[in-house]
Design an enzyme around this catalytic site. Sequence first.
Site, mmCIF file in Angstrom:
data_model
loop_
_atom_site.group_PDB
_atom_site.id
_atom_site.type_symbol
_atom_site.label_atom_id
_atom_site.label_comp_id
_atom_site.label_asym_id
_atom_site.label_seq_id
_atom_site.Cartn_x
_atom_site.Cartn_y
_atom_site.Cartn_z
ATOM 1 N N LYS A 248 10.352 -21.444 30.017
ATOM 2 C CA LYS A 248 11.554 -22.186 29.583
ATOM 3 C C LYS A 248 11.242 -23.686 29.511
ATOM 4 O O LYS A 248 11.621 -24.363 28.545
ATOM 5 C CB LYS A 248 12.714 -21.931 30.538
ATOM 6 N N ASP B 55 16.695 -9.200 16.150
ATOM 7 C CA ASP B 55 16.475 -8.618 17.482
ATOM 8 C C ASP B 55 15.566 -7.418 17.300
ATOM 9 O O ASP B 55 15.645 -6.736 16.272
ATOM 10 C CB ASP B 55 17.828 -8.182 18.083
ATOM 11 N N ILE C 64 23.959 -12.272 26.594
ATOM 12 C CA ILE C 64 24.584 -13.545 26.219
ATOM 13 C C ILE C 64 24.689 -13.639 24.697
ATOM 14 O O ILE C 64 25.683 -14.122 24.147
ATOM 15 C CB ILE C 64 23.809 -14.739 26.806
ATOM 16 N N LYS D 21 13.159 -12.073 30.628
ATOM 17 C CA LYS D 21 13.896 -12.931 31.573
ATOM 18 C C LYS D 21 13.848 -12.506 33.036
ATOM 19 O O LYS D 21 14.632 -13.023 33.841
ATOM 20 C CB LYS D 21 15.343 -13.041 31.112
ATOM 21 N N PRO E 56 11.350 -14.161 48.115
ATOM 22 C CA PRO E 56 10.405 -15.264 47.886
ATOM 23 C C PRO E 56 10.821 -16.099 46.672
ATOM 24 O O PRO E 56 11.202 -15.542 45.641
ATOM 25 C CB PRO E 56 9.071 -14.553 47.617
ATOM 26 N N PHE F 140 23.448 -21.917 34.228
ATOM 27 C CA PHE F 140 23.382 -21.610 35.655
ATOM 28 C C PHE F 140 23.442 -20.083 35.793
ATOM 29 O O PHE F 140 22.582 -19.423 35.221
ATOM 30 C CB PHE F 140 24.399 -22.465 36.423
ATOM 31 N N ASN F 141 24.377 -19.470 36.475
ATOM 32 C CA ASN F 141 24.294 -18.008 36.656
ATOM 33 C C ASN F 141 25.354 -17.282 35.827
ATOM 34 O O ASN F 141 26.496 -17.134 36.273
ATOM 35 C CB ASN F 141 24.449 -17.659 38.144
ATOM 36 N N TYR G 214 8.337 -17.309 34.388
ATOM 37 C CA TYR G 214 9.527 -17.292 33.533
ATOM 38 C C TYR G 214 10.065 -18.715 33.369
ATOM 39 O O TYR G 214 10.319 -19.184 32.245
ATOM 40 C CB TYR G 214 10.609 -16.381 34.140
ATOM 41 N N SER H 206 17.428 -22.703 31.112
ATOM 42 C CA SER H 206 17.929 -22.183 32.388
ATOM 43 C C SER H 206 17.836 -23.231 33.486
ATOM 44 O O SER H 206 16.914 -24.062 33.490
ATOM 45 C CB SER H 206 17.067 -20.973 32.766
ATOM 46 N N LEU I 293 9.795 -11.349 17.008
ATOM 47 C CA LEU I 293 9.525 -12.745 16.660
ATOM 48 C C LEU I 293 8.034 -13.034 16.473
ATOM 49 O O LEU I 293 7.663 -14.034 15.870
ATOM 50 C CB LEU I 293 10.079 -13.685 17.737
ATOM 51 N N GLY J 158 21.550 -8.861 22.792
ATOM 52 C CA GLY J 158 21.483 -8.953 24.258
ATOM 53 C C GLY J 158 22.803 -9.380 24.888
ATOM 54 O O GLY J 158 23.824 -9.518 24.202
HETATM 55 N N1 UDP Z 1 20.890 -11.921 45.839
HETATM 56 C C1 UDP Z 1 21.051 -11.048 46.905
HETATM 57 N N2 UDP Z 1 20.847 -9.708 46.691
HETATM 58 C C2 UDP Z 1 20.509 -9.215 45.462
HETATM 59 C C3 UDP Z 1 20.344 -10.106 44.373
HETATM 60 C C4 UDP Z 1 20.538 -11.458 44.603
HETATM 61 O O1 UDP Z 1 21.360 -11.464 48.015
HETATM 62 O O2 UDP Z 1 20.336 -7.976 45.335
HETATM 63 C C5 UDP Z 1 21.154 -13.362 46.032
HETATM 64 C C6 UDP Z 1 19.979 -14.289 45.741
HETATM 65 O O3 UDP Z 1 19.178 -14.446 46.886
HETATM 66 C C7 UDP Z 1 20.706 -15.575 45.323
HETATM 67 C C8 UDP Z 1 21.974 -15.081 44.653
HETATM 68 O O4 UDP Z 1 22.169 -13.735 45.129
HETATM 69 O O5 UDP Z 1 21.081 -16.330 46.460
HETATM 70 C C9 UDP Z 1 21.893 -15.046 43.134
HETATM 71 O O6 UDP Z 1 20.724 -14.353 42.751
HETATM 72 P P1 UDP Z 1 20.430 -13.949 41.242
HETATM 73 O O7 UDP Z 1 19.152 -13.164 41.232
HETATM 74 O O8 UDP Z 1 21.637 -13.292 40.670
HETATM 75 O O9 UDP Z 1 20.268 -15.317 40.486
HETATM 76 P P2 UDP Z 1 19.216 -16.533 40.704
HETATM 77 O O10 UDP Z 1 18.318 -16.198 41.838
HETATM 78 O O11 UDP Z 1 18.515 -16.628 39.417
HETATM 79 O O12 UDP Z 1 20.067 -17.726 40.986
#
Ligand code: UDP
Length: 340
Positions: free
Chosen positions: A154, A32, A13, A86, A293, A178-179, A150, A126, A60, A11
């Site tokens: 975790k 995998d 990461i 995920k 949401p 984080f991201n 999800y 996460s 798994l 995958g």
């Molecule tokens: N986001 C957005 N448009 C998209 C996807 C994400 O504006 O098409 C925004 C989302 O609302 C958040 C940020 O980008 O503020 C990061 O979102 P992501 O889904 O990448 O990560 P996570 O929500 O898990 O932090």
Amino acid sequence: MKKILVTGGAGYIGSHTCIELLNSGYEVVIVDDFTNSVAEPVRRVQELTGKTLSFHEVNLLDKEALDAVFKSEEKIDAVIHFAALKAVGESVEQPLMYYKNNISGSLTLFEVMRDNGVSNIVFSSSATVYGDPEVTPIQEDAAVHATNPYGHTKAMMEQILMDTSHALEWGVILLRYFNPVGAHESGQIGEDPDYPNNLLPFVSQVAAGIREHVTIFGDDYDTVDGTGVRDYIHVVDLARAHVKSIEKLTSKVNGTLIYNIGTGTGYSVKQMVETFRQVSGKEIKTIIGPRRPGDIAECTADATLANNELGWHAEYGLQEMIESAWKWQSTYPNGYRDAK
Ligand code: UDP
């Protein structure tokens, strides 16, 4: 520590982590089953590092097959456990699938580890376990209250590992990512989603002309410019945090250690898109849409503990994250499907 078993090593990461492990002199055994991944990155990991690894196509949930892997490999010293579903939205629609895969699959893995005397593990957790944090940057002792299936999987797996480390004297490190964004500097390994759920792969595909526009999910948050702020971390930095964790386990950890893995710096959706425009030189059309949401305004890491206890520091900034993401996207517009 010499031989590391990596679940989900094909995958996003996982593949980057295998590169860092091999470059640091570890032997790597991947398990995998190609759910949401393909074989090509496994080939490229070996090509890029000039090293061979051992690969087993095993789900798994298949305890017998997994046990056979542990028995056939001479001596596994530790496990890094990435394999999991995920996608947050999908987990809301199909919770049973998420609990079955993520929880039952992990339980099977942990049982097989116990039966084979393997007692060190790094687990892929996460920042989502924090839910909507009261204070940012977030510290590891903040309350855990995930807000979707999800995130619940975790948080549950964290608990299972904490209990197990206590009862069986395992060394456990939980890394709360984080991201993760970006790609290997070679442009050969990167994130390859069928349909991107996350911001950066989506922006990449718009820059590449695959999608028409990015919808910004709300511009009325209480943030620097009204759009959501996140702590983006280069996937190679994240991969190296796993190598540091394995080093830490080598010095014998009894119990569970928890670390946030982020840079500590937050960027808004608009800042991400603007930097991507500058780096790629492409027009990236955006449309303001409603809030998604479950989204929160801001989420950044306090990574002081990882800095101090793991000796890990994020080396890459936003520019490198986006340059590497764009290099991967522009070299392989269709991801691994473009493999010759
Ligand atoms: N986001 C957005 N448009 C998209 C996807 C994400 O504006 O098409 C925004 C989302 O609302 C958040 C940020 O980008 O503020 C990061 O979102 P992501 O889904 O990448 O990560 P996570 O929500 O898990 O932090």
